[in-house]
Scaffold this motif. Structure first.
Motif, PDB file in Angstrom:
ATOM      1  N   ALA A 179     -91.835 128.412  -9.420  1.00 43.63           N
ATOM      2  CA  ALA A 179     -91.140 129.412 -10.224  1.00 43.63           C
ATOM      3  C   ALA A 179     -91.201 130.760  -9.520  1.00 43.63           C
ATOM      4  O   ALA A 179     -92.155 131.054  -8.799  1.00 43.63           O
ATOM      5  CB  ALA A 179     -91.780 129.509 -11.603  1.00 43.63           C
ATOM      6  N   GLY A 180     -90.175 131.573  -9.719  1.00 40.46           N
ATOM      7  CA  GLY A 180     -90.119 132.871  -9.061  1.00 40.46           C
ATOM      8  C   GLY A 180     -89.221 132.901  -7.852  1.00 40.46           C
ATOM      9  O   GLY A 180     -89.043 133.961  -7.241  1.00 40.46           O
ATOM     10  N   LEU A 237     -95.238 137.167  -6.400  1.00 40.82           N
ATOM     11  CA  LEU A 237     -94.954 135.857  -7.001  1.00 40.82           C
ATOM     12  C   LEU A 237     -93.470 135.526  -7.051  1.00 40.82           C
ATOM     13  O   LEU A 237     -93.091 134.442  -7.489  1.00 40.82           O
ATOM     14  CB  LEU A 237     -95.570 135.722  -8.400  1.00 40.82           C
ATOM     15  N   PHE A 238     -92.605 136.452  -6.599  1.00 35.01           N
ATOM     16  CA  PHE A 238     -91.182 136.163  -6.449  1.00 35.01           C
ATOM     17  C   PHE A 238     -90.871 136.047  -4.958  1.00 35.01           C
ATOM     18  O   PHE A 238     -91.358 136.833  -4.149  1.00 35.01           O
ATOM     19  CB  PHE A 238     -90.321 137.260  -7.079  1.00 35.01           C
ATOM     20  N   GLN A 239     -90.058 135.069  -4.607  1.00 31.94           N
ATOM     21  CA  GLN A 239     -89.688 134.849  -3.206  1.00 31.94           C
ATOM     22  C   GLN A 239     -88.166 134.811  -3.102  1.00 31.94           C
ATOM     23  O   GLN A 239     -87.499 134.134  -3.891  1.00 31.94           O
ATOM     24  CB  GLN A 239     -90.263 133.524  -2.689  1.00 31.94           C
ATOM     25  N   GLY A 240     -87.617 135.513  -2.127  1.00 31.23           N
ATOM     26  CA  GLY A 240     -86.178 135.547  -1.936  1.00 31.23           C
ATOM     27  C   GLY A 240     -85.694 134.474  -0.982  1.00 31.23           C
ATOM     28  O   GLY A 240     -86.390 134.103  -0.032  1.00 31.23           O
ATOM     29  N   PHE A 261     -87.218 129.636 -13.202  1.00 30.68           N
ATOM     30  CA  PHE A 261     -88.337 129.804 -14.130  1.00 30.68           C
ATOM     31  C   PHE A 261     -88.967 128.447 -14.425  1.00 30.68           C
ATOM     32  O   PHE A 261     -88.332 127.403 -14.265  1.00 30.68           O
ATOM     33  CB  PHE A 261     -87.853 130.413 -15.456  1.00 30.68           C
ATOM     34  N   ALA A 262     -90.211 128.490 -14.906  1.00 32.32           N
ATOM     35  CA  ALA A 262     -90.883 127.281 -15.381  1.00 32.32           C
ATOM     36  C   ALA A 262     -91.612 127.620 -16.674  1.00 32.32           C
ATOM     37  O   ALA A 262     -92.849 127.599 -16.739  1.00 32.32           O
ATOM     38  CB  ALA A 262     -91.852 126.743 -14.336  1.00 32.32           C
TER      39      ALA A 262
END
Length: 234
Positions: free
Chosen positions: A34-35, A9-12, A52-53
């Motif tokens: 978000a992420g 759920l995190f993307q660079g 963030f959201a």
């Protein structure tokens, strides 16, 4: 060479020399998920930001600033030699072995404390190397490598920051602000010192339950909301 690896759920997004904080704010305004983690790593500096959201009013969502500070302290603590200390200033500065080594900043939209923000971005800037500059001219400032952390890989530190921040994000979601408050208070720099912020000055005695800064001024205590640390999105 592959980029940093982040949790699900995190993307660079590498910004290739552009300011990651500005890039994250721009992506957030455009409606990114978000992420998103924007980053730029050079020989002498690590810069990154997380979008963030949080689905709470901004005054409560501002916990993301101290939360990410704790995440950074935990990350560097896991990678640096055990004698290296990390402490956090209320407005975002990061101190390593007592000297300022970097800072965090936060932006959100909208900025009304009682309104739920569409997005909130926490940015990190960390000085890695002094490139031969004379530290005697700035004794209150330092770099990570000057403090004995030359073996700490900046990419691994970025990955660890995101991971540890996620741990505390999940804990906040499950247990509320109290664990964040307790952990951050133990890492806070300057309690008991005279502190100035804007036009206010007084003895720094702590923070309230929403991380408002508490300053003792003679017979009265003044509270400065943490929303006052918001910067205008670039």
């Amino acid at each position: 060479m592959s980029g940093p690896a982040f949790p699900p759920l995190f993307q660079g997004l590498a910004t290739a020399g552009a300011d990651p904080f500005a890039a994250a704010c721009s992506e957030a305004r455009a409606g990114c998920d978000a992420g998103l983690v924007t980053y730029d790593i050079t020989l002498d500096r690590l810069q990154a930001a997380i979008v963030f959201a949080p689905e709470v009013p901004l005054r409560d969502a501002m916990v993301m600033l101290p939360l990410c500070g704790i995440g950074f302290q935990n990350a560097l603590g896991a990678l640096a030699p055990p004698e290296v200390s990390v402490h956090l200033e209320w407005q975002g500065n990061i101190r390593v072995n007592g000297a300022v080594c970097g800072a965090m900043q936060v932006a959100a939209s909208p900025q009304e404390p009682e309104q739920e923000p569409d997005w909130l971005v926490v940015g990190l800037t960390l000085e890695l190397w002094s490139a031969g500059q004379d530290k005697g001219d700035t004794p209150d400032k330092t770099t990570l490598y000057d403090e004995g952390c030359s073996e700490v890989d900046a990419v691994h530190l970025l990955e660890a920051w995101v991971r540890h921040s996620l741990v505390w994000l999940n804990r906040w979601d499950e247990d509320g602000v109290r664990p964040i408050h307790i952990e951050w208070t133990g890492l806070a720099h300057g309690k008991g010192d005279t502190l100035s912020f804007g036009a206010q000055s007084g003895t720094y005695i702590g923070v309230d339950e929403t991380f408002g800064l508490l300053l003792q001024q003679d017979a009265q205590t003044v509270m400065i909301p943490i929303t006052q640390t918001l910067t205008e999105a670039p």
